[in-house]
Design an enzyme around this catalytic site. Sequence first.
Site, PDB file in Angstrom:
ATOM      1  N   HIS A 264     -12.014 -22.239  -1.069  1.00 11.60           N
ATOM      2  CA  HIS A 264     -11.445 -20.892  -1.136  1.00 11.60           C
ATOM      3  C   HIS A 264     -11.795 -20.133   0.148  1.00 11.60           C
ATOM      4  O   HIS A 264     -12.834 -20.400   0.770  1.00 11.60           O
ATOM      5  CB  HIS A 264     -12.024 -20.162  -2.363  1.00 11.60           C
ATOM      6  CG  HIS A 264     -11.431 -18.819  -2.600  1.00 11.60           C
ATOM      7  ND1 HIS A 264     -12.020 -17.661  -2.137  1.00 11.60           N
ATOM      8  CD2 HIS A 264     -10.303 -18.451  -3.243  1.00 11.60           C
ATOM      9  CE1 HIS A 264     -11.270 -16.632  -2.496  1.00 11.60           C
ATOM     10  NE2 HIS A 264     -10.229 -17.079  -3.161  1.00 11.60           N
ATOM     11  N   GLU A 265     -10.959 -19.209   0.508  1.00  8.35           N
ATOM     12  CA  GLU A 265     -11.136 -18.414   1.731  1.00  8.35           C
ATOM     13  C   GLU A 265     -12.551 -17.850   1.901  1.00  8.35           C
ATOM     14  O   GLU A 265     -13.015 -17.637   3.020  1.00  8.35           O
ATOM     15  CB  GLU A 265     -10.121 -17.268   1.677  1.00  8.35           C
ATOM     16  CG  GLU A 265     -10.317 -16.208   2.723  1.00  8.35           C
ATOM     17  CD  GLU A 265      -9.191 -15.180   2.713  1.00  8.35           C
ATOM     18  OE1 GLU A 265      -8.486 -15.039   1.689  1.00  8.35           O
ATOM     19  OE2 GLU A 265      -9.017 -14.537   3.763  1.00  8.35           O
ATOM     20  N   THR A 266     -13.236 -17.571   0.811  1.00 14.00           N
ATOM     21  CA  THR A 266     -14.563 -16.962   0.894  1.00 14.00           C
ATOM     22  C   THR A 266     -15.692 -17.972   1.062  1.00 14.00           C
ATOM     23  O   THR A 266     -16.852 -17.578   1.180  1.00 14.00           O
ATOM     24  CB  THR A 266     -14.844 -16.170  -0.387  1.00 14.00           C
ATOM     25  OG1 THR A 266     -14.615 -17.051  -1.507  1.00 14.00           O
ATOM     26  CG2 THR A 266     -13.941 -14.956  -0.501  1.00 14.00           C
ATOM     27  N   LYS A 267     -15.387 -19.267   1.066  1.00 16.13           N
ATOM     28  CA  LYS A 267     -16.448 -20.269   1.177  1.00 16.13           C
ATOM     29  C   LYS A 267     -16.682 -20.653   2.646  1.00 16.13           C
ATOM     30  O   LYS A 267     -16.075 -20.069   3.534  1.00 16.13           O
ATOM     31  CB  LYS A 267     -16.089 -21.484   0.314  1.00 16.13           C
ATOM     32  CG  LYS A 267     -15.839 -21.150  -1.165  1.00 16.13           C
ATOM     33  CD  LYS A 267     -17.030 -20.444  -1.805  1.00 16.13           C
ATOM     34  CE  LYS A 267     -17.090 -20.515  -3.313  1.00 16.13           C
ATOM     35  NZ  LYS A 267     -16.190 -19.640  -4.085  1.00 16.13           N
ATOM     36  N   ASN A 268     -17.543 -21.633   2.892  1.00 16.26           N
ATOM     37  CA  ASN A 268     -17.877 -21.979   4.285  1.00 16.26           C
ATOM     38  C   ASN A 268     -16.759 -22.740   4.988  1.00 16.26           C
ATOM     39  O   ASN A 268     -16.473 -22.496   6.156  1.00 16.26           O
ATOM     40  CB  ASN A 268     -19.145 -22.826   4.345  1.00 16.26           C
ATOM     41  CG  ASN A 268     -20.386 -22.042   3.980  1.00 16.26           C
ATOM     42  OD1 ASN A 268     -20.297 -20.975   3.379  1.00 16.26           O
ATOM     43  ND2 ASN A 268     -21.544 -22.562   4.349  1.00 16.26           N
TER      44      ASN A 268
END
Length: 381
Positions: free
Chosen positions: A184-188
Amino acid sequence: MTTKSLPIAFNRPHLTGREMLYIAEARAAQHLSGDGGFTKRCNAWLEEHLGCAKALLTHSCTAALEISALLLDITAGDEIIMPSYTFASTANAFVLRGAQPVFVDIREDTLNIDERLIEDAITPRTRAIVVVHYAGVGCEMDAILDIARRHGLKVVEDAAQGAMARYKGRPLGGIGDLGALSFHETKNLISGEGGALLVNDGRLGQRAEIIREKGTDRTRFFRGEVDKYTWQEVGSSYLPSDLLAAFLYAQLEDAESITAERLRIWNRYHELLAPLERTGQLRRPVIPAECEHNAHLYYVLMPQGVDRQGVLAKFRQNGIAAIFHYVPLHLSPAGRRYCRIHGDLRATTQSAERLIRLPLWHGLDIAAQERVAAVLGTVHN
Ligand SMILES: *Cc1c(COP(=O)(O)O)cnc(C)c1O
């Protein structure tokens, strides 16, 4: 506007620069649906770097968790032990199968499931333990695997935040029977939406492919192993388009350097905030010696009784996007309806109330980090 007041975002997706090139390649190859050339490359990369028997890209970590529940034949009345301090998908994937999540408390140091509380929560209905590696810091996997072995339980790792992190040298997600990653966009490592199922128990590999492909043996058909494909069992559509896999492959190629850059920023926060920990103004994250984390997020725990809303407001006034994290699932409407708790969840409830996540992204500069630390320096009991 002075530099001092420039807004600092909580997250900014990092691009390696090759994403669009690979998407163009995928388009030129005229394979836009799932399991094209880039999906295969991503799967192979994950198998090689995470040491799992089989890696299968999915459209989300949520999807990988749902496949896990189907693969383990979880049915109505089964109980699944997990922490309440997690994202809804960890529990939802099992509730979809009619199972009941049983929440045990977390450790005060890592905020991961407290392995010492698991055994007491086991009943004849318990089927699996689902661990969540919060902030990319590994759970105490040796103790958890030992409990699972003695009681005949499966272990699923929600490693949504754990890509490239290790526990005793072993990559997170590659330790239990099954592991689930998120891109997801918020992960590394990112592809907007995306995930992967890591199948560590090789015997589950073929069924995992079937469940992921709408319950059909289409994957075997494409490999030439069967002469037609048919509906084999209950499944769904969990494949990402090869366009997303192309985007992701650019990220995987740079996984080492992306992780190193995040660690550099994480370590800078850790140094900047050390004096505030010494004076009791906050508590910094704890990384056990056996864990190599991936700097997925930097959080601080404010002292009990500090007005967190006030601190968050102070961040906002300074143009800084710092935010809280999970509302524990046992306190949520669906959690109350579908789950039960075992023991008191004091560490879960208290940590969740005290926690603040700080901005952390590739390229965040030292001046910004100093501004973040300065805000925390003005908070007193
Ligand atoms: C992000 C996250 C998920 C969900 O991942 P998706 O890829 O958005 O489905 C699940 N569990 C945890 C712990 C997460 O942090």
